[in-house]
Design an enzyme around this catalytic site. Structure first.
Site, PDB file in Angstrom:
ATOM      1  N   GLY A 137       0.836  -1.202   0.000  1.00 24.27           N
ATOM      2  CA  GLY A 137       0.000   0.000   0.000  1.00 24.27           C
ATOM      3  C   GLY A 137       0.864   1.241   0.000  1.00 24.27           C
ATOM      4  O   GLY A 137       2.023   1.206   0.419  1.00 24.27           O
TER       5      GLY A 137
ATOM      6  N   GLY B 248       0.712  -5.048   1.140  1.00 22.15           N
ATOM      7  CA  GLY B 248      -0.590  -4.998   0.474  1.00 22.15           C
ATOM      8  C   GLY B 248      -0.667  -5.856  -0.770  1.00 22.15           C
ATOM      9  O   GLY B 248      -1.749  -6.331  -1.147  1.00 22.15           O
TER      10      GLY B 248
ATOM     11  N   GLU C 218       6.709  -5.346   7.696  1.00 18.00           N
ATOM     12  CA  GLU C 218       6.070  -4.250   8.441  1.00 18.00           C
ATOM     13  C   GLU C 218       6.689  -3.924   9.791  1.00 18.00           C
ATOM     14  O   GLU C 218       6.608  -2.777  10.248  1.00 18.00           O
ATOM     15  CB  GLU C 218       4.574  -4.555   8.621  1.00 18.00           C
TER      16      GLU C 218
ATOM     17  N   ASP D 116      -0.180  -6.924   8.186  1.00 22.42           N
ATOM     18  CA  ASP D 116      -1.649  -6.841   8.138  1.00 22.42           C
ATOM     19  C   ASP D 116      -2.203  -7.526   6.892  1.00 22.42           C
ATOM     20  O   ASP D 116      -1.680  -8.556   6.483  1.00 22.42           O
ATOM     21  CB  ASP D 116      -2.094  -5.376   8.261  1.00 22.42           C
TER      22      ASP D 116
END
Length: 386
Positions: A98, A146, A169, A177
């Site tokens: 992302g 992402g 991350e 996530d």
């Protein structure tokens, strides 16, 4: 009205028209650029999604996520669409994640876009996981964060020798996530815990051997594979699986090489089976091998808060459904936006690129159970619901 006055008015009117035309074109070009960040095309029996920001490693924007979600739902209901293919343009990346720099900068400017961004992204992850049509992700090139969320929950994930997988991350004050709490603890042994805490990178056929990809295809055959999938007439899931299996069987690159982590799996399973990050660190120290000490060095650079969040996320996620995990991760994402480490991690890794984040707190001992509990706390009416 004199002729001069008429000419003056006419010239002002033309200037106004020109300005409006320029503004219209600017608006159109901005709209077109945004629209072209992702291509959504019906080809043969398939809906094809192409992530189209190759210069930016196909990083995901809010508009891209929204468009993909909307089109995915339409194709799912369309009786003439038999499968969905997702791929990245440019050959270097499937999707590097992302566009988190934009999110961090917006948050610092008090533009609260994070709640909407993460909500829609996680809804898309769930839509992929529950998609009623066969979903084929061609994960060629960099596939991180992402980008993993766009692929790993789908039915078929095809890696090539150029695939580079990671969930990095913890190095930016976040956590793995996009459903990482669901798929990572379900990998063999404690492999997922190791990948989540260290951000270790897997390449090529190892992405398949780890269980992240379902098939492996030599990259020179990837275009041909796509053509064969598109040429299928009203295919069933079994027809699609058969085509993928044929290409997988014929692939040659690194066929005889063993999994790069094979020799370390016993160490990974014993060291990462602890229930606290402190115990994992102690296990690595006690092991004392060069592999264990290398991982120790990596973990010591990560955000202490992220490490503790991540371990608990995976432990809890191991017995949750994908939807339950995404609801938990939404709570965590919003807590991270309110905290210090995410913004500091983005600064150090993506903005100033000094690779020297100053974590707060800087020590694992200072991350209390109360801090952790606050990250996992329900958001009440603001929770993510499906």
């Amino acid at each position: 009205m004199g002729q001069r006055e008429a000419w003056r008015l006419m010239s002002r009117f033309n200037a106004f028209k020109r300005t409006n035309t320029i503004l219209h074109h600017l608006r159109m070009s901005k709209h077109t650029d945004a629209a072209e960040d992702v291509l959504l095309e019906k080809k043969g029996c398939a809906g094809v999604i192409t992530l189209n920001r190759p210069k930016l490693l196909n990083t995901l924007t809010f508009n891209m996520i929204r468009q993909i979600y909307s089109q995915l739902k339409k194709w799912e209901q369309d009786p003439e669409t038999f499968l969905i293919i997702i791929k990245g343009a440019g050959g270097k990346a499937f999707c590097a994640g992302g566009d988190i720099r934009v999110i961090s900068e917006a948050e610092k400017a008090k533009q609260n876009i994070a709640p909407v961004f993460f909500r829609v992204e996680y809804m898309l992850n769930n839509a992929i996981g529950s998609c009623q049509k066969p979903y084929v992700a061609l994960i060629h090139g960099i596939t991180m964060g992402g980008g993993v969320g766009l692929s790993v929950h789908g039915q078929f994930r095809v890696a090539t020798e150029k695939c580079l997988f990671a969930m990095p991350e913890t190095a930016i004050g976040l956590f793995p996530d996009v459903g990482g709490g669901y798929f990572l603890p379900r990998l063999q042994g404690k492999l997922g815990y190791f990948l989540a805490l260290t951000g270790f990178r897997l390449k090529g056929r190892d992405v398949y051997r780890a269980g992240i990809a379902t098939h492996f295809v030599d990259s020179e055959k990837l275009a041909m594979l796509e053509e064969d999938l598109l040429a299928l007439k009203s295919p069933s899931k079994e027809n699609i699986a058969s085509v993928l299996e044929n290409y997988h069987t014929e692939s040659k690159i690194d066929r005889d090489k063993s999994f790069m982590l094979e020799e370390h799996m016993d160490k990974i399973n014993s060291c990462f089976s602890a229930n606290t990050v402190e115990e994992i660190i102690e296990n690595l120290k006690q092991d004392g091998s060069s592999f264990a000490l290398e991982q120790l060095k990596v973990i010591n650079k990560m955000s202490p808060t992220s490490l503790k969040i991540t371990l608990r996320q995976l432990m809890e996620g191991s017995s949750k459904t994908l939807q339950e995990v995404l609801t938990m991760e939404y709570r965590l994402s919003q807590a991270c936006m309110r905290g210090h480490d995410f913004h500091e991690g983005v600064r150090a890794v993506l903005i100033d690129k000094d690779q020297s984040p100053k974590w707060k707190p800087a020590d694992l001992k200072e991350v209390t159970d109360e801090d952790l509990n606050n990250h996992f706390k329900s958001l009440g009416s603001h929770d993510l619901k499906f």
